[in-house]
Design a protein around this motif. Structure first.
Motif, PDB file in Angstrom:
ATOM      1  N   LEU A  27       0.018 -17.721   6.915  1.00 13.90           N
ATOM      2  CA  LEU A  27      -0.684 -16.437   7.114  1.00 13.90           C
ATOM      3  C   LEU A  27      -1.930 -16.363   6.233  1.00 13.90           C
ATOM      4  O   LEU A  27      -3.003 -15.954   6.696  1.00 13.90           O
ATOM      5  CB  LEU A  27       0.258 -15.260   6.804  1.00 13.90           C
ATOM      6  CG  LEU A  27      -0.349 -13.865   6.972  1.00 13.90           C
ATOM      7  CD1 LEU A  27      -0.728 -13.591   8.428  1.00 13.90           C
ATOM      8  CD2 LEU A  27       0.605 -12.781   6.487  1.00 13.90           C
TER       9      LEU A  27
ATOM     10  N   SER B 234       0.810  -1.227   0.000  1.00 16.20           N
ATOM     11  CA  SER B 234       0.000   0.000   0.000  1.00 16.20           C
ATOM     12  C   SER B 234       0.838   1.270   0.000  1.00 16.20           C
ATOM     13  O   SER B 234       0.389   2.314  -0.454  1.00 16.20           O
ATOM     14  CB  SER B 234      -0.884   0.015   1.243  1.00 16.20           C
ATOM     15  OG  SER B 234      -0.064   0.023   2.411  1.00 16.20           O
ATOM     16  N   GLY B 235       2.023   1.181   0.577  1.00 19.34           N
ATOM     17  CA  GLY B 235       2.847   2.383   0.741  1.00 19.34           C
ATOM     18  C   GLY B 235       2.364   3.270   1.878  1.00 19.34           C
ATOM     19  O   GLY B 235       2.821   4.400   2.043  1.00 19.34           O
TER      20      GLY B 235
ATOM     21  N   VAL C 295      -8.319  -8.583   0.524  1.00 18.17           N
ATOM     22  CA  VAL C 295      -7.532  -8.165   1.695  1.00 18.17           C
ATOM     23  C   VAL C 295      -6.315  -9.074   1.871  1.00 18.17           C
ATOM     24  O   VAL C 295      -5.230  -8.621   2.225  1.00 18.17           O
ATOM     25  CB  VAL C 295      -8.425  -8.128   2.961  1.00 18.17           C
ATOM     26  CG1 VAL C 295      -7.592  -8.063   4.221  1.00 18.17           C
ATOM     27  CG2 VAL C 295      -9.340  -6.911   2.895  1.00 18.17           C
TER      28      VAL C 295
HETATM   29  C1  F6R Z   1      -1.613 -10.137   4.422  1.00 23.41           C
HETATM   30  C2  F6R Z   1      -1.432  -8.710   4.264  1.00 23.41           C
HETATM   31  C3  F6R Z   1      -0.757  -7.945   5.341  1.00 23.41           C
HETATM   32  C4  F6R Z   1       0.113  -6.842   4.733  1.00 23.41           C
HETATM   33  C5  F6R Z   1       0.675  -5.939   5.847  1.00 23.41           C
HETATM   34  C6  F6R Z   1       1.606  -4.895   5.279  1.00 23.41           C
HETATM   35  O1  F6R Z   1      -2.303 -10.729   3.380  1.00 23.41           O
HETATM   36  O2  F6R Z   1      -1.837  -8.149   3.268  1.00 23.41           O
HETATM   37  O3  F6R Z   1      -0.008  -8.773   6.162  1.00 23.41           O
HETATM   38  O4  F6R Z   1       1.143  -7.432   4.020  1.00 23.41           O
HETATM   39  O5  F6R Z   1      -0.373  -5.316   6.515  1.00 23.41           O
HETATM   40  O6  F6R Z   1       0.943  -4.117   4.342  1.00 23.41           O
HETATM   41  P1  F6R Z   1       1.722  -3.332   3.225  1.00 23.41           P
HETATM   42  O7  F6R Z   1       2.371  -4.316   2.329  1.00 23.41           O
HETATM   43  O8  F6R Z   1       0.662  -2.522   2.537  1.00 23.41           O
HETATM   44  O9  F6R Z   1       2.740  -2.468   3.910  1.00 23.41           O
END
Ligand code: F6R
Length: 590
Positions: free
Chosen positions: A469, A344-345, A393
Motif C-alpha cells: 500500500l 484521524s478518528g 498522507v
Molecule cells: C494509508 C492511509 C490510509 C488510512 C485510511 C484510514 O497510508 O493513511 O489508508 O489508513 O484512510 O484512515 P484512519 O486511520 O484515519 O481511519
C-alpha cells in the motif's frame, strides 16, 4: 506531543508567543495557553481547541515593553483536553509549561498531597510546579535543580516564578528544546519553526541540559557544570525548519518512529506488567470474542492485532473492513468487544461501523491518534496511540503505534508480559545512515517492471499488505501484498523477471515455509528482494535486518525498510511524497 515556546525581550511579547504557537500547532492543538511575567506580575490565559481560540480570548490583553513569556500548545496524554488541563500550570506564585511525560508523577503527587498540597488538573505537569514551590527556600535555581532531579521520564520545560521575576528556568530530557537569539531577544522552542526568520543563532539542547536566563545572560548547565554556549546558524526557510531538515514530512515521520513508539509505551509497559489506565480490570467481563474494524493502513494494523490477540490473549478475533462491514448485515452479539482503529478518528466508514456496534449494545474500544475526534467521542473507551500529528498522507508512525497498542493489549488481555521484547522496539525502529543509503541505492533498480508482490506469513502478511500500500500510494506503481503461501494458488502465473517480489523472511516465524515460497517464485524467474537476517541463495537483492530472538523485533525493522523503500522509489520517480495524487489525509466521506 506538545509544543512549547519561550520569549524574553521587549518586542511585542504576546504576539511573539502566539506566533510561535501557531508554528507549532502541527505538534498538537487540543488546547493552548501562555503566561507573561511583567513587572513582577504573572498574567495567564488558556483556551480549549486551536490557537485561534486563545488569540480570541486574550485579544483585550495588552502588554508593552520588556517581559518574559512561556506558552504551550497541547496534545493530551494525561487528562482530557480541558481548560484546567491546558498549560501553563500554576502553583501559588509560579507557572510552568512542559512537553513530555513524567512517569513518576503519581508518586510525587501522592507525596505532595500528604503535605496538604492540592491539585487542580489531572496532568503530570502540575506536579513539577508544585514540587518546585515545595522545594523552594530562597534560592529558586537550587529548587529548580532539586525538582528536575526528582523527575523520571521525558520533559522539555520552562518555568517562571514571581520569587525571581527576571529569570526563566529551563530543562530538557527526552523531548526537544532549543534556545535561539538575536541581538536583543532570546527564544525557546520545541523546534526551529517558531524562530526561523526571527533569530539568527541557535543551540539545540541535549538531554540532561538545564539552566536559566537572567539579565539577557544564558546560563547553560551540562553534566552539572556551567558550559560554554556553542551557537550555530539557523536555517532560513520555514518549511525546511518544520521538516527539521528532512526532505519530506514522511521521511521525518519514518525517522520519528523510534521516539514515538516510546511515547506509546510510557506508563503502560513496565517490568511489573502491562497497564492501561484507560481500561478497568473488569473490562473483558462477558466478552468471549473481539471484532476489529478499520480502513486502509489502520486495517493492516488491525490484522497484525488479530494475530497477536489470538496468539497472546487466546481470544477469538475477527477482522472487518469498515466499508464492507456496514452493508453486510453483520450479526452482532453482546459477547463481542468491538475495536475500531483510526489515525484521524474521523474516517466515515469506521465511524459508521462504530455507531452500528454501539446501537447493537456492544462494548466498544477505539485505538486512535486524535483525542476528541468523532470516533474518540463516541467509543466507550479509547486508547490514544500518541504518535503526534502525522502530516505525510502515507501513514507511517501512526501504523507503528497502532500495532504497538494492539500488541500491548494482547499482553494485557492475555495476562503476559513480553517486557524484554517491548524494550527492544525503539532500537529496532532506528534508521541508520548505512541502511538508508543502501535502500536509496537499491531503489533505482525497482522503478520499472510490471508490478510488485510483497509476500510474508503470519504478522508479516499484513506487513506485506502495508508495504504494498505504501508503495502504490506514493509511487503509483502496481503492488499487491499476499500471504506467501497463497502465491501458488494463482498469482504466481504473473511471475517473470519484470515482476518484483519483496519477500519478508522472518528467522523466528515460519522461516522454512516462507523460504520455500520464495524459491517457488525464484524458479519462475521473478526478481526478488529479500528482507531477512540472513541471505538466501535464491534472492537477487538482499537487505539485512539484525539477528534477533523475536518476530516483533524483525517486524519493526522490516516495517522501516518497506517504508523507506517506497519513499526512495517515489522520490526517484519525481513524485510529491507528502501529497500523492488522488489522496486525502482524512477520509470523511463514504
Ligand atoms: C494509508 C492511509 C490510509 C488510512 C485510511 C484510514 O497510508 O493513511 O489508508 O489508513 O484512510 O484512515 P484512519 O486511520 O484515519 O481511519
Amino acid at each position: 506531543m506538545c509544543g512549547i515556546v519561550g520569549y524574553i525581550g521587549k518586542n511585542n511579547i504576546k504576539e511573539q508567543l502566539l506566533d510561535g504557537l501557531k508554528e507549532l500547532e502541527y505538534r498538537g492543538y487540543d488546547s493552548a495557553g501562555f503566561s507573561i511575567m511583567k513587572d513582577g506580575e504573572l498574567y495567564s490565559y488558556k483556551a480549549v481547541g486551536k490557537i485561534k481560540n486563545l488569540v480570541e480570548k486574550a485579544k483585550d490583553f495588552q502588554v508593552e515593553g520588556f517581559g518574559l513569556g512561556i506558552a504551550h500548545t497541547r496534545w493530551a496524554t494525561h487528562g482530557k483536553p480541558t481548560e484546567i488541563n491546558a498549560h501553563p500550570h500554576f502553583a501559588e506564585f509560579s507557572s510552568i509549561v512542559h512537553n513530555g511525560i513524567i512517569e513518576n508523577y503519581q508518586s510525587i503527587k501522592t507525596q505532595l498531597e500528604k503535605k496538604g498540597i492540592n491539585f487542580l488538573s489531572q496532568t503530570d505537569t502540575e506536579v513539577i510546579v508544585k514540587l518546585f514551590e515545595d522545594n523552594l527556600d530562597n534560592d529558586a535555581f537550587k529548587a529548580f535543580k532539586t525538582t528536575i532531579n526528582e523527575l523520571k521520564g521525558a520533559y522539555a520545560t520552562l518555568l517562571l516564578t514571581q520569587k525571581e521575576p527576571k529569570t526563566m528556568f529551563f530543562a530538557k530530557v527526552g523531548s526537544p528544546l532549543l534556545i535561539a537569539k538575536n541581538d536583543e531577544e532570546i527564544f525557546f522552542a520545541s523546534s526551529d519553526a517558531p524562530v526561523v526568520g526571527k533569530a539568527k543563532k541557535v543551540i539545540y539542547l541535549e538531554d540532561g541540559d538545564y539552566g536559566y536566563v537572567k539579565d539577557n545572560q544564558i546560563h547553560l548547565y551540562r553534566d552539572n557544570e556551567e558550559t560554554k554556549l556553542n551557537w550555530s546558524d539557523l536555517p532560513k526557510n520555514k518549511e525546511f525548519a518544520q521538516k527539521e531538515g528532512f526532505r519530506f514530512f514522511m521521511e521525518k515521520e519514518i525517522y520519528e518512529q523510534s521516539n514515538v513508539i516510546v511515547e506509546t509505551m510510557i506508563g503502560r509497559v513496565s517490568e511489573e506488567g502491562i497497564n492501561f489506565e484507560e481500561l478497568d480490570k473488569n473490562f473483558l467481563d462477558g466478552i468471549t470474542n473481539i471484532t476489529i474494524c478499520a480502513c486502509g493502513t489502520s486495517y493492516h494494523a488491525g490484522m497484525v492485532g488479530s494475530y497477536l490477540l489470538q496468539r497472546n490473549a487466546k481470544i477469538k478475533t475477527t477482522l472487518e473492513i469498515g466499508s464492507e462491514f456496514r452493508y453486510k448485515e453483520p450479526i452482532l452479539t453482546k459477547d463481542t468487544l468491538f475495536i475500531v482503529i483510526s489515525q484521524s478518528g474521523e474516517t466515515a466508514d469506521t465511524l459508521e461501523a462504530l455507531k452500528m456496534a454501539k446501537k447493537a449494545g456492544l462494548k466498544t474500544l477505539a485505538i486512535c491518534n486524535v483525542d476528541n475526534s468523532s470516533i474518540v467521542r463516541l467509543a466507550d473507551k479509547t486508547i490514544l496511540t500518541r504518535a503526534g500529528i502525522e502530516k505525510g498522507v502515507a501513514s507511517t508512525k501512526a501504523f507503528a503505534t497502532q500495532v504497538m497498542v494492539l500488541w500491548m493489549l494482547s499482553n494485557y488481555f492475555g495476562n503476559i508480559n513480553e517486557y524484554e521484547i517491548f524494550m527492544k522496539i525503539s532500537k529496532a525502529c532506528e534508521v541508520t545512515e548505512k541502511l538508508h543509503e543502501k535502500i536509496k541505492r537499491l531503489s533505482k533498480r525497482y522503478l520499472h517492471g510490471h508490478g510488485f508482490f510483497y509476500i510474508g506469513r503470519d504478522v508479516f502478511y499484513p506487513l506485506a499488505l502495508e508495504g504494498a500500500l505504501k508503495l502504490k500510494e506514493i509511487s503509483y506503481l502496481h503492488a499487491e501484498g499476499y500471504p506467501a503461501g497463497e502465491m501458488k494458488h494463482g498469482p504466481i502465473a504473473l511471475a517473470d523477471p519484470e515482476l518484483y517480489t519483496i519477500a519478508l523472511l522472518s528467522k523466528n516465524l515460519l522461516f522454512d515455509k516462507t523460504k520455500s515460497n520464495i524459491e517457488e517464485l525464484s524458479s519462475r524467474d521473478s526478481t526478488i528482494l529479500t528482507i531477512a537476517s540472513e541471505e538466501i541463495e535464491t534472492t537477487d537483492d538482499f537487505i539485512k535486518v539484525n539477528e534477533s530472538n523475536h518476530y516483533m523485533i524483525e517486524f519493526y525493522e522490516m516495517m522501516i525498510i518497506t517504508q523507506l523503500l517506497a519513499m526512495e522509489i517515489s522520490i526517484r520517480l519525481g513524485n510529491d511524497v507528502d501529497m500523492p495524487r488522488n489522496l486525502a489525509k482524512s477520509v470523511t466521506v463514504e
